[in-house]
Design a protein around this motif. Structure first.
Motif, PDB file in Angstrom:
ATOM      1  N   THR A   1      -6.285 -13.006 -17.426  1.00 33.95           N
ATOM      2  CA  THR A   1      -7.304 -12.003 -17.122  1.00 33.95           C
ATOM      3  C   THR A   1      -8.377 -12.079 -18.193  1.00 33.95           C
ATOM      4  OG1 THR A   1      -7.635  -9.686 -16.506  1.00 33.95           O
ATOM      5  CG2 THR A   1      -6.211 -10.078 -18.402  1.00 33.95           C
TER       6      THR A   1
ATOM      7  N   ARG B   1     -14.153  -4.728 -12.394  1.00 34.08           N
ATOM      8  CA  ARG B   1     -13.361  -4.280 -11.247  1.00 34.08           C
ATOM      9  C   ARG B   1     -12.758  -2.893 -11.439  1.00 34.08           C
ATOM     10  NH1 ARG B   1     -15.621  -6.304  -7.678  1.00 34.08           N
ATOM     11  NH2 ARG B   1     -13.960  -5.859  -6.208  1.00 34.08           N
ATOM     12  N   THR B   2     -12.627  -2.426 -12.719  1.00 38.65           N
ATOM     13  CA  THR B   2     -11.953  -1.136 -12.948  1.00 38.65           C
ATOM     14  C   THR B   2     -12.740  -0.168 -13.830  1.00 38.65           C
ATOM     15  OG1 THR B   2     -10.793  -1.715 -15.011  1.00 38.65           O
ATOM     16  CG2 THR B   2      -9.740  -2.384 -12.953  1.00 38.65           C
TER      17      THR B   2
ATOM     18  N   CYS C   1       0.326  10.122 -10.127  1.00 34.66           N
ATOM     19  CA  CYS C   1      -0.995  10.417 -10.720  1.00 34.66           C
ATOM     20  C   CYS C   1      -1.520  11.805 -10.327  1.00 34.66           C
ATOM     21  CB  CYS C   1      -2.005   9.349 -10.321  1.00 34.66           C
ATOM     22  SG  CYS C   1      -1.554   7.719 -10.932  1.00 34.66           S
TER      23      CYS C   1
ATOM     24  N   VAL D   1      -2.990  -4.293 -16.503  1.00 37.94           N
ATOM     25  CA  VAL D   1      -4.275  -3.997 -17.148  1.00 37.94           C
ATOM     26  C   VAL D   1      -4.763  -2.583 -16.813  1.00 37.94           C
ATOM     27  CG1 VAL D   1      -4.921  -6.437 -17.041  1.00 37.94           C
ATOM     28  CG2 VAL D   1      -5.711  -4.899 -15.241  1.00 37.94           C
ATOM     29  N   LEU D   2      -4.098  -1.910 -15.870  1.00 38.80           N
ATOM     30  CA  LEU D   2      -4.667  -0.683 -15.313  1.00 38.80           C
ATOM     31  C   LEU D   2      -4.272   0.597 -16.049  1.00 38.80           C
ATOM     32  CD1 LEU D   2      -4.048  -1.453 -11.519  1.00 38.80           C
ATOM     33  CD2 LEU D   2      -6.134  -1.854 -12.837  1.00 38.80           C
TER      34      LEU D   2
ATOM     35  N   VAL E   1      -4.475   0.286  -1.663  1.00 40.91           N
ATOM     36  CA  VAL E   1      -4.445   1.618  -2.285  1.00 40.91           C
ATOM     37  C   VAL E   1      -5.873   2.106  -2.509  1.00 40.91           C
ATOM     38  CG1 VAL E   1      -3.718   2.954  -4.320  1.00 40.91           C
ATOM     39  CG2 VAL E   1      -2.243   1.137  -3.432  1.00 40.91           C
ATOM     40  N   PHE E   2      -6.713   1.209  -2.971  1.00 44.13           N
ATOM     41  CA  PHE E   2      -8.119   1.532  -3.234  1.00 44.13           C
ATOM     42  C   PHE E   2      -8.777   2.166  -2.011  1.00 44.13           C
ATOM     43  CE2 PHE E   2     -12.599   0.770  -3.620  1.00 44.13           C
ATOM     44  CZ  PHE E   2     -12.882   0.772  -4.969  1.00 44.13           C
TER      45      PHE E   2
ATOM     46  N   ALA F   1      -8.570   6.369 -12.272  1.00 43.21           N
ATOM     47  CA  ALA F   1      -7.865   5.121 -11.960  1.00 43.21           C
ATOM     48  C   ALA F   1      -8.808   3.937 -11.996  1.00 43.21           C
ATOM     49  CB  ALA F   1      -7.206   5.209 -10.586  1.00 43.21           C
TER      50      ALA F   1
ATOM     51  N   ILE G   1     -13.747   3.862  -7.754  1.00 39.98           N
ATOM     52  CA  ILE G   1     -13.250   4.965  -6.913  1.00 39.98           C
ATOM     53  C   ILE G   1     -13.978   6.254  -7.300  1.00 39.98           C
ATOM     54  CG2 ILE G   1     -11.242   6.390  -6.326  1.00 39.98           C
ATOM     55  CD1 ILE G   1      -9.462   3.947  -6.782  1.00 39.98           C
TER      56      ILE G   1
ATOM     57  N   PHE H   1      -5.284  11.369  -7.009  1.00 44.93           N
ATOM     58  CA  PHE H   1      -4.624  10.617  -5.936  1.00 44.93           C
ATOM     59  C   PHE H   1      -3.606   9.686  -6.587  1.00 44.93           C
ATOM     60  CE2 PHE H   1      -4.083   6.839  -3.383  1.00 44.93           C
ATOM     61  CZ  PHE H   1      -3.960   7.336  -2.093  1.00 44.93           C
ATOM     62  N   GLY H   2      -2.419   9.573  -6.013  1.00 48.32           N
ATOM     63  CA  GLY H   2      -1.439   8.682  -6.640  1.00 48.32           C
ATOM     64  C   GLY H   2      -0.280   8.331  -5.732  1.00 48.32           C
TER      65      GLY H   2
HETATM   66  O1  UT7 Z   1      -3.672   5.741  -9.754  1.00 47.75           O
HETATM   67  C1  UT7 Z   1      -3.398   5.799  -8.425  1.00 47.75           C
HETATM   68  C2  UT7 Z   1      -3.383   4.628  -7.628  1.00 47.75           C
HETATM   69  N1  UT7 Z   1      -3.996   3.432  -8.077  1.00 47.75           N
HETATM   70  C3  UT7 Z   1      -5.259   3.153  -7.792  1.00 47.75           C
HETATM   71  O2  UT7 Z   1      -6.020   3.976  -7.358  1.00 47.75           O
HETATM   72  C4  UT7 Z   1      -5.691   1.720  -7.946  1.00 47.75           C
HETATM   73  C5  UT7 Z   1      -6.492   1.293  -6.765  1.00 47.75           C
HETATM   74  N2  UT7 Z   1      -6.853  -0.098  -6.756  1.00 47.75           N
HETATM   75  C6  UT7 Z   1      -7.738  -0.660  -7.645  1.00 47.75           C
HETATM   76  O3  UT7 Z   1      -8.196   0.001  -8.552  1.00 47.75           O
HETATM   77  C7  UT7 Z   1      -8.172  -2.098  -7.413  1.00 47.75           C
HETATM   78  O4  UT7 Z   1      -7.755  -2.502  -6.142  1.00 47.75           O
HETATM   79  C8  UT7 Z   1      -7.625  -3.070  -8.494  1.00 47.75           C
HETATM   80  C9  UT7 Z   1      -8.374  -2.850  -9.791  1.00 47.75           C
HETATM   81  C10 UT7 Z   1      -6.144  -2.882  -8.669  1.00 47.75           C
HETATM   82  C11 UT7 Z   1      -7.909  -4.508  -8.041  1.00 47.75           C
HETATM   83  O5  UT7 Z   1      -9.284  -4.708  -7.809  1.00 47.75           O
HETATM   84  P1  UT7 Z   1      -9.784  -5.411  -6.464  1.00 47.75           P
HETATM   85  O6  UT7 Z   1     -11.226  -5.551  -6.560  1.00 47.75           O
HETATM   86  O7  UT7 Z   1      -9.224  -4.604  -5.320  1.00 47.75           O
HETATM   87  O8  UT7 Z   1      -9.121  -6.831  -6.584  1.00 47.75           O
HETATM   88  P2  UT7 Z   1      -8.094  -7.545  -5.587  1.00 47.75           P
HETATM   89  O9  UT7 Z   1      -6.742  -6.914  -5.689  1.00 47.75           O
HETATM   90  O10 UT7 Z   1      -8.712  -7.656  -4.226  1.00 47.75           O
HETATM   91  O11 UT7 Z   1      -8.046  -8.987  -6.240  1.00 47.75           O
HETATM   92  C12 UT7 Z   1      -9.217  -9.812  -6.276  1.00 47.75           C
HETATM   93  C13 UT7 Z   1      -8.881 -11.035  -7.099  1.00 47.75           C
HETATM   94  C14 UT7 Z   1      -7.572 -11.699  -6.672  1.00 47.75           C
HETATM   95  O12 UT7 Z   1      -7.752 -13.101  -6.780  1.00 47.75           O
HETATM   96  P3  UT7 Z   1      -8.022 -13.994  -5.474  1.00 47.75           P
HETATM   97  O13 UT7 Z   1      -6.843 -13.767  -4.573  1.00 47.75           O
HETATM   98  O14 UT7 Z   1      -9.301 -13.488  -4.902  1.00 47.75           O
HETATM   99  O15 UT7 Z   1      -8.112 -15.377  -6.041  1.00 47.75           O
HETATM  100  C15 UT7 Z   1      -6.596 -11.245  -7.709  1.00 47.75           C
HETATM  101  O16 UT7 Z   1      -5.529 -12.160  -7.892  1.00 47.75           O
HETATM  102  O17 UT7 Z   1      -8.711 -10.676  -8.468  1.00 47.75           O
HETATM  103  C16 UT7 Z   1      -7.462 -11.198  -8.941  1.00 47.75           C
HETATM  104  N3  UT7 Z   1      -6.960 -10.321  -9.991  1.00 47.75           N
HETATM  105  C17 UT7 Z   1      -7.306 -10.453 -11.275  1.00 47.75           C
HETATM  106  N4  UT7 Z   1      -8.101 -11.338 -11.902  1.00 47.75           N
HETATM  107  C18 UT7 Z   1      -8.254 -11.205 -13.228  1.00 47.75           C
HETATM  108  C19 UT7 Z   1      -6.114  -9.257  -9.867  1.00 47.75           C
HETATM  109  N5  UT7 Z   1      -5.896  -8.714 -11.069  1.00 47.75           N
HETATM  110  C20 UT7 Z   1      -6.616  -9.439 -11.956  1.00 47.75           C
HETATM  111  C21 UT7 Z   1      -6.798  -9.355 -13.344  1.00 47.75           C
HETATM  112  N6  UT7 Z   1      -7.614 -10.258 -13.928  1.00 47.75           N
HETATM  113  N7  UT7 Z   1      -6.195  -8.404 -14.085  1.00 47.75           N
END
Ligand code: UT7
Length: 322
Positions: free
Chosen positions: A29, A37-38, A113, A156-157, A217-218, A251, A255, A309-310
């Motif tokens: 990462t 992204r976060t 959460c 990382v979250l 989840v997002f 989160a 969001i 939300f969680g």
């Molecule tokens: O607290 C209560 C509940 N939780 C939440 O509310 C969390 C909700 N979700 C999120 O915040 C986001 O969905 C995340 C931050 C978890 C992920 O962001 P995203 O923009 O939805 O990314 P994604 O899961 O669609 O992944 C996109 C790409 C993937 O690679 P490919 O398949 O496109 O090649 C992942 O493998 O990003 C990759 N990826 C990362 N890359 C670098 C996932 N995690 C990482 C990372 N570093 N840490």
């Protein structure tokens, strides 16, 4: 009718700060991806000697000091947590003993959460029923203990922390309303194995790790938070112009921005701590509240909209005249 009003707030974070760059040494990462992204820049993580109740105790003592109330005067303690020190006794019972808070009822609420908002909602009902006059409500989690540090999509979250409020009975709100919901059908999108499952013998095998389909989840989070803020405003006959501060679950900045945009709230009226704290689960909302109270943004008489939300999924909100 008796309402709870917030007499004091407090919070606590572990000393150790872990940056995005440090995590990039563990998994594939980088700082740029995590920020983009976060919105997270760093998080506080407990060391081996610290537990959820340590953080909860410090936050509680800060809130009691701010309120000018002695722990012995409390007649209710509710702790929102998903990372209790032990399966039992509850973190709330351990906290009660440490604070020498007498024999008041003390229990945990597990809503991940949304834990603090759920705990606040439960405490509110005690006030409305006239059963209590002073309560301590805490959101505390050491979610870092539920992470697989080789899974970049989750490790990382999250961060660790605790936030607390001391509530006091008042003839006028105070907490104007709370709104709590859950939908257990979404379990597969966000869960932690572990606990005492059937067929596993005395305890669950292996560790307990957060499993999340983040993208799914997002989408549900954005949709659901939009609904809950709408529900909260219409239940009180208000619109977004009546809200001084949105204090959301921290989160993901995307969001938070989506919820604020749909609500029509400019980001200047949204409390954001996600960059420094990451997602501290049940601690996230009361940590943000305490930060904004202590730096003077939140003033007496202002109207606050708290939402979270969680896992569960659970979600909820509270409308508060501070
Ligand atoms: O607290 C209560 C509940 N939780 C939440 O509310 C969390 C909700 N979700 C999120 O915040 C986001 O969905 C995340 C931050 C978890 C992920 O962001 P995203 O923009 O939805 O990314 P994604 O899961 O669609 O992944 C996109 C790409 C993937 O690679 P490919 O398949 O496109 O090649 C992942 O493998 O990003 C990759 N990826 C990362 N890359 C670098 C996932 N995690 C990482 C990372 N570093 N840490």
């Amino acid at each position: 009718m008796s309402y709870p009003r917030i007499a004091g707030t407090g919070s606590s974070l572990p000393e150790r700060v872990v940056t995005n760059t440090e995590l990039a040494a563990l998994v594939d990462t980088g700082d740029a991806w995590i920020r983009e992204r976060t919105g997270i820049g760093q998080r506080h993580i407990v060391d081996e000697s610290e537990s959820t109740s340590d953080l909860a105790e410090r936050a509680a003592r800060n809130a009691l000091d701010a309120a000018g109330i002695d722990a012995g005067a409390l007649d209710l303690i509710v702790v929102g947590t998903t990372t209790p020190d032990r399966i039992y006794p509850s973190t709330a019972c351990r906290l009660q003993a440490r604070l020498s808070a007498g024999e008041c009822p003390a229990f945990d609420v597990q809503a991940v959460c949304t834990g603090f908002v759920y705990a606040l909602g439960v405490a509110e009902k005690f006030f409305r029923a006239g059963s209590v006059t002073r309560a301590l409500v805490v959101g505390a989690d050491t979610h870092s203990r539920l992470l697989d540090w080789s899974d970049r999509s989750t490790c990382v979250l999250f961060g660790d922390g605790a936030g607390a409020v001391v509530l006091e009975a008042s003839d006028t709100p105070g907490v104007m309303s709370t709104h709590l919901h859950a939908d257990g059908r979404y379990e597969s999108l966000l869960y932690v194995d572990g606990g005492t499952p059937r067929g596993a013998g005395r305890t669950a095998p292996g560790g307990a790790y957060t499993k999340m389909q983040g993208n799914e989840v997002f989408k549900v989070a954005v949709r659901t938070l939009h609904r809950i803020v709408g529900e909260t405003l219409s239940a009180n006959g208000l619109d977004h112009n009546d809200i001084d501060w949105l204090i959301p679950h921290q989160a993901n900045i995307r969001i938070i921005e989506a919820t604020a945009r749909k609500l029509g709230m400019p980001m200047e009226r949204v409390v954001v701590t996600v960059e420094d704290h990451g997602n501290t689960s049940a601690a996230s909302v009361p940590l943000a509240l305490d930060a904004a109270v202590r730096d003077g943004r939140v003033q007496r008489g202002q109207v606050l909209l708290l939402e979270a939300f969680g896992g569960g999924f659970t979600w909820g909100s509270a409308l508060i005249r501070y």
